[in-house]
Design an enzyme around this catalytic site. Structure first.
Site, PDB file in Angstrom:
ATOM      1  N   TYR A 237       0.579  -1.142   0.035  1.00 57.27           N
ATOM      2  CA  TYR A 237       0.030   0.022   0.053  1.00 57.27           C
ATOM      3  C   TYR A 237       0.757   1.380  -0.034  1.00 57.27           C
ATOM      4  O   TYR A 237       0.745   2.000  -0.959  1.00 57.27           O
ATOM      5  CB  TYR A 237      -0.907   0.007   1.118  1.00 57.27           C
ATOM      6  N   LYS A 241       1.593   3.935  -3.092  1.00 62.02           N
ATOM      7  CA  LYS A 241       0.983   5.385  -2.841  1.00 62.02           C
ATOM      8  C   LYS A 241       2.342   6.215  -2.992  1.00 62.02           C
ATOM      9  O   LYS A 241       2.103   7.465  -3.605  1.00 62.02           O
ATOM     10  CB  LYS A 241       0.607   5.532  -1.265  1.00 62.02           C
TER      11      LYS A 241
END
Length: 495
Positions: A237, A241
């Site tokens: 994640y 990002k």
């Protein structure tokens, strides 16, 4: 002070695209814009749906129909539905497609009307398939940027990231954009295009028939985790990002004003429109819920380390940053996006000890009732500030008893030991799952600098500082957790 110089005045007659509107922050943002500036021109909300009718239904059910919109519903009364019909445009769209999958006259109308794009869509699964995470968190940003370049009246793009793109850094962390190809591990380099090819090629290599889909999923998840950790990030994640931020800078630098807002751990609404409201299990609330259910007896966390700010404050900061960086088409454009840390760890740190302390107090004062109708006794949780101490405890408390129960079950062939084993194994797996997901955050030793955010706040008119408050110093953490956040978790999450 004239209305046009204030935040609500800016949004008057503006066309706004918000991705991720079915998410927690997205809903709060849509509600706030509609409430403080009913003269907004239109808000476009792309959602995953097969057609326009399904998209409309999703927005009505998953956004507008939520309790969060109660104050707005009361304000407009019988005109509420016609007001929403006039201002909100649901779209069957998805950021994994070029132009979000929008075509023809609808695309032409939207690009002509848009003044602001807010990209809040993301997959937040820490252990996501690598190809899926790249599609949404990286290629999705590229598609937003390509759409932005087609909008002649666009004034600003705001991208919601996460403060944890910095990985497991310690000390003071500045509001600084990533350089292209930057990694968090020395002597390594990153090529975004090559990374996308690696994921695509590997997916084709491991793809199989329906019977092998589970193996393919596992392989793609492990690839994402391996690539993230090889380059210095703790999970897929935060790695993707970070890549998304680089994509934004590469595609929009010097073309359209771009802003990155990085929240850290987002908690329930502090003040308006509905104190304590939240959706889904936030990072710290998985721990809180486990404690409330008494299924959590220990956890890996340093109680002196910090959490961060409520969802409505993050949205207030997003709106203020949007207005501050909006530039008339053709105006000056920064080469690198400005980064804002929507955090509280520097100015008003809230250690995990506050959540634990107020949690014990709350559940003592408001005990949960068990299935037998009796109050559930509040037990203390053991916290360990190091991985070594936690591992030793788990070995003695769970692994050795589990091995003993397994052996007794095999020798006796009885159901009693099997049931005891299953119950203890379930508790062990629950704790280890939480630690695997949230451990890196619970031991995070960085402090997020918020100098840009403070300058933004001080430049705002006094009236806006009150209406769009994101000053962490205004929060009494003990009062917030005891009176607002924990009751909110009990009401909206642990129903």
């Amino acid at each position: 002070m004239e209305e046009t110089s204030r935040i609500p005045g800016y949004f008057k007659n503006k066309g706004i695209l918000i991705t991720g509107a079915t998410g927690f922050l997205g809903k709060i943002l849509v509600e706030k814009i509609l409430r403080v500036q009913p003269d907004v021109k239109r808000i476009y909300l792309p959602v995953r749906a097969p057609d326009a009718a399904s998209a409309k239904k999703r927005v009505e059910t998953e956004v507008i129909g939520k309790e969060l919109f109660g104050l707005l519903r009361e304000t407009h009364g019988k005109r509420f539905h016609s007001f929403i019909e006039e201002k909100v445009v649901p779209l069957a769209g998805d950021i994994i497609h070029e132009n979000l999958g929008v075509e023809g006259p609808q695309l032409r109308r939207m690009t002509r009307e848009l003044n602001v794009i807010v990209n809040g869509a993301a997959t937040t699964n820490f252990y996501e398939r690598y190809d899926v995470a790249l599609d949404v968190n990286v290629m999705g940003v590229k598609h937003i940027c390509q759409l932005a370049k087609q909008c002649p009246n666009l004034e600003v793009v705001l991208h919601v990231s996460t403060a944890y793109v910095v990985g497991e850094k310690q000390g003071m962390i500045l509001e600084r954009a990533f350089k292209q190809g930057e990694t968090l591990r020395m002597e390594t380099e990153l090529d975004m295009d090559a990374e996308l090819r690696v994921a695509r090629d590997y997916q084709q290599q491991v793809a199989g028939d329906d019977a092998e889909q589970k193996n393919e999923r596992k392989a793609m998840k492990e690839l994402g985790l391996a690539r993230a950790r090889e380059l210095g990030w703790p999970n897929t994640y935060v790695f993707t990002k970070a890549l998304g931020e680089m994509m934004l800078a590469r595609e929009l630098g010097g073309v359209v004003p771009a802003v990155i807002v990085r929240p850290s751990i987002i908690t329930s609404i502090h003040k308006e429109p509905l104190p304590g409201w939240m959706e889904g299990t936030r990072t710290i609330d998985a721990i809180l819920i486990g404690y409330a259910k008494q299924s959590l007896s220990c956890f890996l966390a340093d109680l002196q380390l910090t959490m961060d700010i409520p969802g409505d404050m993050v949205v207030n900061a997003m709106m203020a940053a949007t207005v501050a960086h909006a530039s008339a088409p053709g105006g000056h454009k920064e080469e690198s996006p400005t980064v804002y840390h929507a955090t509280s760890s520097l100015r008003n740190p809230a250690p995990y000890a506050v959540l634990y302390r107020t949690g014990i107090r709350y559940f003592c004062d408001h005990p949960r009732v068990g299935k037998d109708g009796r109050p559930v006794r509040t037990r203390k949780v053991h916290f360990f500030g190091t991985v070594a101490a936690f591992t030793a405890y788990m070995l003695l408390r769970y692994r050795l008893p589990l091995e003993l129960l397994r052996l007794l079950s095999l020798l006796s062939g009885g159901l009693l030991f099997s049931r005891l084993y299953a119950d203890l194994d379930r508790k062990y797996r629950f704790v280890m799952h939480l630690v695997d997901l949230y451990g890196p955050f619970a031991l995070f030793k960085g402090i997020f600098d918020d100098a840009n955010m403070e300058r933004l706040r001080m430049a705002m008119p006094v009236a806006d500082r009150l209406e769009f408050n994101f000053d962490p110093n205004t929060i009494d953490w003990d009062d917030y957790f005891y009176k607002i956040h924990i009751p909110g978790v009990m009401k909206y999450v642990l129903k």
